[in-house]
Design a protein around this motif. Sequence first.
Motif, PDB file in Angstrom:
ATOM      1  N   GLN A   1     -13.647   3.057  11.137  1.00 49.61           N
ATOM      2  CA  GLN A   1     -13.276   4.743  11.323  1.00 49.61           C
ATOM      3  C   GLN A   1     -14.354   5.737  11.470  1.00 49.61           C
ATOM      4  N   GLN A   2     -15.598   5.159  11.224  1.00 52.28           N
ATOM      5  CA  GLN A   2     -16.493   6.432  11.243  1.00 52.28           C
ATOM      6  C   GLN A   2     -17.766   5.551  11.151  1.00 52.28           C
ATOM      7  N   VAL A   3     -18.915   5.935  11.605  1.00 52.46           N
ATOM      8  CA  VAL A   3     -20.350   5.602  11.356  1.00 52.46           C
ATOM      9  C   VAL A   3     -21.074   6.771  11.339  1.00 52.46           C
ATOM     10  N   ASP A   4     -21.874   7.288  10.139  1.00 49.22           N
ATOM     11  CA  ASP A   4     -22.595   8.416  10.028  1.00 49.22           C
ATOM     12  C   ASP A   4     -23.725   8.161   8.839  1.00 49.22           C
ATOM     13  N   THR A   5     -24.739   9.124   9.042  1.00 49.30           N
ATOM     14  CA  THR A   5     -25.403   9.247   7.846  1.00 49.30           C
ATOM     15  C   THR A   5     -24.642   9.880   6.561  1.00 49.30           C
ATOM     16  N   PRO A   6     -25.229   9.454   5.328  1.00 50.43           N
ATOM     17  CA  PRO A   6     -24.698  10.327   4.166  1.00 50.43           C
ATOM     18  C   PRO A   6     -24.272  11.730   4.286  1.00 50.43           C
ATOM     19  N   LEU A   7     -25.375  12.331   4.759  1.00 47.29           N
ATOM     20  CA  LEU A   7     -25.405  13.995   4.837  1.00 47.29           C
ATOM     21  C   LEU A   7     -24.064  14.378   5.699  1.00 47.29           C
ATOM     22  N   GLN A   8     -24.114  13.570   6.955  1.00 45.76           N
ATOM     23  CA  GLN A   8     -22.899  13.822   7.777  1.00 45.76           C
ATOM     24  C   GLN A   8     -21.556  13.647   7.287  1.00 45.76           C
ATOM     25  N   LEU A   9     -21.687  12.416   6.587  1.00 45.59           N
ATOM     26  CA  LEU A   9     -20.178  12.242   6.001  1.00 45.59           C
ATOM     27  C   LEU A   9     -19.966  13.101   4.740  1.00 45.59           C
ATOM     28  N   TYR A  10     -20.701  13.462   4.048  1.00 41.08           N
ATOM     29  CA  TYR A  10     -20.656  14.556   2.991  1.00 41.08           C
ATOM     30  C   TYR A  10     -20.146  15.649   3.463  1.00 41.08           C
ATOM     31  N   HIS A  11     -20.511  16.364   4.617  1.00 37.17           N
ATOM     32  CA  HIS A  11     -20.006  17.479   5.237  1.00 37.17           C
ATOM     33  C   HIS A  11     -18.648  17.236   6.072  1.00 37.17           C
ATOM     34  N   HIS A  12     -18.558  16.169   6.617  1.00 33.18           N
ATOM     35  CA  HIS A  12     -17.439  16.024   7.511  1.00 33.18           C
ATOM     36  C   HIS A  12     -16.690  14.720   6.977  1.00 33.18           C
ATOM     37  N   PRO A  13     -16.056  14.551   5.948  1.00 32.18           N
ATOM     38  CA  PRO A  13     -15.547  13.219   5.484  1.00 32.18           C
ATOM     39  C   PRO A  13     -14.049  12.894   6.211  1.00 32.18           C
TER      40      PRO A  13
END
Length: 226
Positions: free
Chosen positions: A214-226
């Motif tokens: 679904q998505q590959v991101d840093t924890p910070l990016q995922l936290y802000h754009h889940p």
Amino acid sequence: MAEVKLIDVVKRYADGTEAVSRVNLTIRNEEFMVLVGPSGCGKSTTLRMVAGLEDISAGDLYIGERRVNDVPPKDRDIAMVFQNYALYPHMTVRENMAFGLKLRGFSKQDIRQRVEEAARIVGLETLLERRPKALSGGQRQRVALGRAIVRRPAVFLFDEPLSNLDAELRVRMRTEIARLHRQLSATMLYVTHDQTEAMTMGDRIAVLSGGVLQQVDTPLQLYHHP
Ligand code: ADP
Ligand code: ADP
């Protein structure tokens, strides 16, 4: 040193279940990648394909420069740490750690040196002559880590390694694995269904759902754009 690359990787089991659907994922050299998602989403299947424990139905898998679709597990530059530790009960800690090296024909002296170095890294120097049944859960997990470390693989694969530990130990082992990652400069692919583990351990997080990435991101990016 190795990058792991999955290109349009598909896994169809014999009964027709499509467990993994055309996954494209690159784990960069020395990256800590966490693969997260609910039970049954295909995490374990993905990891086992990288390990060579499951065949790939379609697509390409690279470890470093090498296409490994048809390379057996023992010839891939990987070591795997399992949830259930998979320790040999009749062997001591030292023998458990040495076993894979013995199979591969390493000299006695080389084995001793590697096992003692790994034991220092995971804090088992004083327990090398014990058998698994005389160890705590956390110590057993350290043996499993040590057994992977002695191989000095470019890539470590973790299949929910902390899920059998109590909460306190889980938090401690998280920190230890993160430290190992820095110390060993290895590429790591870590499977968990635990969001907190994913957020605290991953350089990046790959989110799998129903066999689809679904998505590959840093924890910070995922936290802000889940
Ligand atoms: P996860 O690790 O995320 O829990 P798995 O990779 O174990 O997910 O499983 C993904 C899907 O593949 C599930 O639907 C599961 O039931 C199915 N599956 C796993 N192993 C087999 C198998 N040997 N034969 C058929 N289906 C399987
Ligand atoms: P190790 O790699 O743990 O030193 P081996 O050399 O016997 O032990 O392992 C050969 C291959 O089998 C490795 O790729 C390893 O990941 C895999 N393997 C080891 N233990 C298990 C297990 N309990 N279940 C499935 N695969 C395993």
